[in-house]
Write an enzyme that holds these catalytic residues in place. Structure first.
Site, PDB file in Angstrom:
ATOM      1  N   ARG A  83       0.863  -1.188   0.000  1.00 52.62           N
ATOM      2  CA  ARG A  83       0.000   0.000   0.000  1.00 52.62           C
ATOM      3  C   ARG A  83       0.897   1.234   0.000  1.00 52.62           C
ATOM      4  NH1 ARG A  83      -3.539  -0.809   4.711  1.00 52.62           N
ATOM      5  NH2 ARG A  83      -4.573  -2.363   3.393  1.00 52.62           N
ATOM      6  N   ARG A 152      -2.302   6.147   9.821  1.00 59.50           N
ATOM      7  CA  ARG A 152      -2.362   5.739   8.413  1.00 59.50           C
ATOM      8  C   ARG A 152      -2.476   6.959   7.483  1.00 59.50           C
ATOM      9  NH1 ARG A 152      -4.274   0.318   8.144  1.00 59.50           N
ATOM     10  NH2 ARG A 152      -3.354  -0.842   9.858  1.00 59.50           N
ATOM     11  N   LYS A 216      -4.110   0.361  14.718  1.00 61.86           N
ATOM     12  CA  LYS A 216      -4.050   1.380  13.670  1.00 61.86           C
ATOM     13  C   LYS A 216      -4.791   2.646  14.091  1.00 61.86           C
ATOM     14  CE  LYS A 216      -7.938  -0.956  11.419  1.00 61.86           C
ATOM     15  NZ  LYS A 216      -8.340  -1.764  10.255  1.00 61.86           N
ATOM     16  N   LYS A 218      -6.493   6.414  12.366  1.00 63.34           N
ATOM     17  CA  LYS A 218      -6.895   7.038  11.114  1.00 63.34           C
ATOM     18  C   LYS A 218      -7.375   8.465  11.333  1.00 63.34           C
ATOM     19  CE  LYS A 218      -8.194   2.564   9.134  1.00 63.34           C
ATOM     20  NZ  LYS A 218      -9.277   1.742   8.527  1.00 63.34           N
ATOM     21  N   CYS A 437     -14.872  -3.607  -0.572  1.00 67.44           N
ATOM     22  CA  CYS A 437     -13.472  -3.882  -0.250  1.00 67.44           C
ATOM     23  C   CYS A 437     -12.925  -4.938  -1.209  1.00 67.44           C
ATOM     24  CB  CYS A 437     -13.344  -4.358   1.191  1.00 67.44           C
ATOM     25  SG  CYS A 437     -14.023  -6.008   1.469  1.00 67.44           S
ATOM     26  N   CYS A 443      -7.529 -11.281   0.279  1.00 62.56           N
ATOM     27  CA  CYS A 443      -7.576 -10.916   1.692  1.00 62.56           C
ATOM     28  C   CYS A 443      -7.769 -12.156   2.557  1.00 62.56           C
ATOM     29  CB  CYS A 443      -8.696  -9.918   1.950  1.00 62.56           C
ATOM     30  SG  CYS A 443      -8.809  -9.440   3.692  1.00 62.56           S
ATOM     31  N   CYS A 482     -15.855  -9.094   5.270  1.00 61.13           N
ATOM     32  CA  CYS A 482     -15.694  -9.459   6.679  1.00 61.13           C
ATOM     33  C   CYS A 482     -16.096  -8.259   7.518  1.00 61.13           C
ATOM     34  CB  CYS A 482     -14.247  -9.896   6.963  1.00 61.13           C
ATOM     35  SG  CYS A 482     -13.113  -8.515   7.204  1.00 61.13           S
ATOM     36  N   CYS A 486     -13.521  -2.164   5.932  1.00 64.40           N
ATOM     37  CA  CYS A 486     -12.696  -1.362   5.026  1.00 64.40           C
ATOM     38  C   CYS A 486     -13.510  -0.503   4.059  1.00 64.40           C
ATOM     39  CB  CYS A 486     -11.741  -2.264   4.251  1.00 64.40           C
ATOM     40  SG  CYS A 486     -10.499  -3.064   5.296  1.00 64.40           S
TER      41      CYS A 486
END
Length: 573
Positions: A83, A152, A216, A218, A437, A443, A482, A486
């Protein structure tokens, strides 16, 4: 300023295995240099894969091939996803061409435009990873902190030429991204053959510390009335306040996040809560202090409870603001008025304030590729070869050509016509408002299809809209394979979260402008049940809706689902 009732009771415990890996990693170095040199396997050990995330990548395998390779007694078809960190989604034409080249040279021949305005490449083999990163670096692109327990890619509106305020907000997104980067030299040592730190014990991470964040983090910046970044889905959401035509500062929202775990009601999506207003010049300092509060108090025992939203909800919003004010030495001001009315992109040609042009392509689910009948990737390559402006990745997985001169506009229009690129206006409003996603086959967390399946489901939804006489009605529709969120499905007016092969939990009632979470309507349903359930609801919507009423608002007013007033009651019917 509002207060959050403490209804979450998540106890800390001994550090998780990931915390131990970070502690022993020597500031994210671990054994990655030697691991990536090992040619006996295309894979890497799990501990090293955990560290790889901090370098913007992680190991995947092609799940379409998994069973066959197992039968042949071969290791999985290992490959890496990488990414690229692109604050506000900006890239030059040269950088676009480099990403196109690398996708074909080392990847699977496609590019993914992510929901966080970043490039994502799939299918990179282990022995090509270092070359790939070095060639990215030559084009001034990197993957530092694109994944991992750090801040991120910082999001903001992809159109700085819409107004001087948008231009200033774009600069803040870049500054936040740079100022909140990890300081370790590990990335440069491992991938760019940088000079090794002789004694890494002398290294410091002034914001993150030796163990970085618990999970993470954001940040996104929105400029009302457009909430294209889904500002309330962010750990820190900044809402631009414009006074006398100038950027005065930001309202600050905290604790948003879309992920959860099936079967655990102590996990849930959550909206960011407003805690106050700050002058623009205080933006970086406030973001740093909020991150450091999460660093110091976030759960380091169970990772699914480690996001900032749970840190806040387990202690209360008043606790957070008190802690923040104590660290700052001053208090945030009262929230200032603002209004959101939409969160989509503006498609086609739009003239900017600098008298140049922007063109927004609809890129379904963000996948840039060539097919036999649609040469999108080739056309964009041709455009990049003549374009003198920039490329901008939108928060909705679309692509904006920015700063197009009048002279270049004609040439670009000719390329669009030659390659018969779809006019965004020819796509239904429903399709333009959809998002999925990556999910299968790459994934490892995916339980159901998303990117590969949603387009065909949207086609069937379009048929239902036609049946109901709703025509080109815009309804925000999103799908994830899932519950990690995302594609921000929990904010959609119609949302699907994968439960198993061909099965989804179906949610209704999210806010059109991204200001309200949805509510579960049906659990573990397949396509037939989805269509059978939606048909009568859409028919009711067509007949009973009020003037200008959005679908998400209607299903709540009609009593089809209850409003989710806070993430802590997301699971309550």
């Amino acid at each position: 300023m509002t207060s959050t009732t403490k209804s979450v009771h998540i106890k800390d415990g001994p550090p998780s295995d990931v915390e131990e890996i970070k502690i022993e990693s020597d500031y994210l170095r671990g054994n990655l240099i030697n691991t990536m040199k090992d040619s006996l396997s295309a894979g890497i050990p799990d501990d090293d894969n955990r560290l790889m995330k901090f370098h913007g990548s992680y190991l995947q395998d092609d799940r379409d091939l998994r069973n066959e390779r197992q039968r042949q007694k071969l290791e999985p078809a290992y490959q890496f996803m990488i990414r690229v960190r692109t604050p506000a989604g900006f890239a030059t034409p040269k950088q676009w061409l480099v990403m196109d080249e690398l996708a074909h040279k080392y990847g699977n021949g496609t590019l993914k435009l992510t929901t966080r305005q970043a490039f994502q490449m799939h299918g990179i083999l282990k022995w090509n990873m270092k070359k790939n990163i070095q060639e990215m670096n030559d084009a001034l692109l990197d993957s530092i902190a694109a994944c991992g327990d750090v801040n991120r890619n910082v999001m903001c509106s992809p159109n700085p030429n819409e107004s001087p305020v948008h231009a200033e907000v774009y600069e803040w997104s870049k500054k936040l991204s740079e100022d909140l980067l990890p300081q370790t030299n590990a990335y440069h040592e491992i991938w760019l053959d940088g000079e090794k730190v002789v004694d890494s014990t002398e290294e410091t991470e002034p914001i993150y510390g030796a163990t970085y964040l618990p999970r993470k983090f954001k940040i996104g910046i929105a400029v009302p009335p457009m909430n294209d970044v889904d500002v309330f889905s962010q750990d820190i959401g900044l809402i631009a306040i414009v006074e006398d035509g100038k950027l005065a500062g930001f309202n600050v929202a905290v604790g948003g996040g879309m992920g959860m775990a099936h079967g655990d009601e102590q996990t849930y999506p959550q909206l960011g809560r407003l805690i106050g207003y700050i002058p623009a010049e205080q933006t970086v300092e406030v973001a740093k202090q909020l991150m450091m509060i999460q660093r110091d108090y976030g759960n380091r025992s169970v990772r699914k409870y480690a996001r900032f939203k749970y840190t806040i909800d387990s202690r209360g919003l008043d606790w957070l603001t008190g802690e923040l004010h104590s660290r700052l030495g001053w208090e945030l001001e009262e929230v200032r008025p603002y209004h959101f009315d939409h969160n989509g992109d503006r498609y086609g040609w739009v003239k900017a304030v600098n008298n140049r042009w922007n063109y927004t392509f609809f890129v379904e689910n963000g996948r840039v590729r060539d097919t036999d009948s649609y040469k999108l990737m080739t056309a964009l390559r041709k455009i990049a070869e003549i374009h003198t402006g920039d490329f901008r990745l939108s928060p909705n997985q679309n692509l904006v050509l920015g700063d197009v001169t009048s002279a270049n506009k004609k040439e670009i229009e000719a390329i669009i016509e030659t390659y018969q690129l779809e006019n965004p206006a020819e796509q239904s409003a429903l399709r333009r408002s959809s998002m999925a996603c990556v999910s299968l086959p790459t994934c490892g967390l995916a339980m159901a299809e998303a990117e590969r399946y949603l387009p065909s489901l949207i086609t069937k939804f379009e048929g239902l809209l036609d049946e109901a006489g709703l025509g080109d009605q815009e309804i925000i529709t999103r799908m994830t394979g899932c519950p990690n969120g995302c594609a921000r499905s929990a904010l959609a007016e119609i949302g699907f979260i994968g439960k198993g092969p061909g099965k989804y939990n179906m949610y209704l009632g999210g806010g059109f402008a991204g200001e309200r979470l949805s509510k579960i309507y049906r659990e573990n349903v397949g396509e037939k049940e989805i269509l059978d359930e939606l048909r009568p609801i859409l028919n009711r919507y067509a007949k009973e809706r009020e003037q200008g009423e959005h679908f998400g608002d209607f299903v709540i007013r009609a009593g089809i689902v209850a409003a989710t007033t806070d993430g802590t009651n997301f699971h309550k019917v």
